[in-house]
Design an enzyme around this catalytic site. Structure first.
Site, mmCIF file in Angstrom:
data_model
loop_
_atom_site.group_PDB
_atom_site.id
_atom_site.type_symbol
_atom_site.label_atom_id
_atom_site.label_comp_id
_atom_site.label_asym_id
_atom_site.label_seq_id
_atom_site.Cartn_x
_atom_site.Cartn_y
_atom_site.Cartn_z
ATOM 1 N N CYS A 44 60.006 20.088 16.028
ATOM 2 C CA CYS A 44 61.455 20.395 16.413
ATOM 3 C C CYS A 44 61.631 21.100 17.866
ATOM 4 O O CYS A 44 60.869 22.399 17.576
ATOM 5 C CB CYS A 44 61.996 20.496 15.484
ATOM 6 S SG CYS A 44 63.911 21.780 15.633
ATOM 7 N N CYS A 47 63.798 24.268 16.783
ATOM 8 C CA CYS A 47 63.192 25.175 16.060
ATOM 9 C C CYS A 47 61.790 25.940 16.351
ATOM 10 O O CYS A 47 62.079 27.399 16.451
ATOM 11 C CB CYS A 47 62.230 24.021 14.507
ATOM 12 S SG CYS A 47 63.453 22.910 14.031
#
Length: 130
Positions: A44, A47
């Site tokens: 991600c 992230c």
């Protein structure tokens, strides 16, 4: 700050309850995409950006615990069933990363996606715990 890894959604309650029973003053729960073994970074992109900022901010809070809850890409994006963290009524996870403050009564507040990487929002969020 003490970091505690939740290996899979089935052990979430156990790990969370251990922290709450240990009277941790400030429990933060971070939901993020699992790390790719070849790069050691999350699948991600948001992230990857937010993680260091979150850890810096939470580490400034005395007696804090960061419960790390990874979500694997296959189940998150392509699973035939909703990801367990999406399906749980108390979590209702929609996007990654999501940072939650958690108390004995459940979720107190949350910070979602790109807001997790904004220093001013992150600082305000974690300092509400004090």
């Amino acid at each position: 700050m003490r970091a505690v890894r939740v290996q899979n959604p089935q052990e979430f309650d156990q790990k969370l309850n251990e922290q709450l029973k240990n009277d941790a003053q400030h429990v933060f729960v971070l939901f993020f995409g699992t790390e790719d073994p070849s790069t050691n970074e999350s699948w991600c992109p948001d992230c990857v950006i937010a993680d260091p900022a979150i850890r810096r901010a939470v580490s400034k809070i005395p007696d804090s615990v960061l419960l790390e809850c990874p979500a694997d890409r296959q189940t998150w994006k392509f699973g035939s069933e909703p990801h367990p963290y999406k399906a749980r009524e108390d979590i209702k996870l929609e996007r990654l990363p999501t940072l939650m403050r958690w108390g004995k009564e459940g979720v107190i507040s949350r910070l979602v996606e790109e807001d997790c990487a904004k220093p001013e929002l992150l600082e305000k969020f974690v300092n509400e715990a004090l």
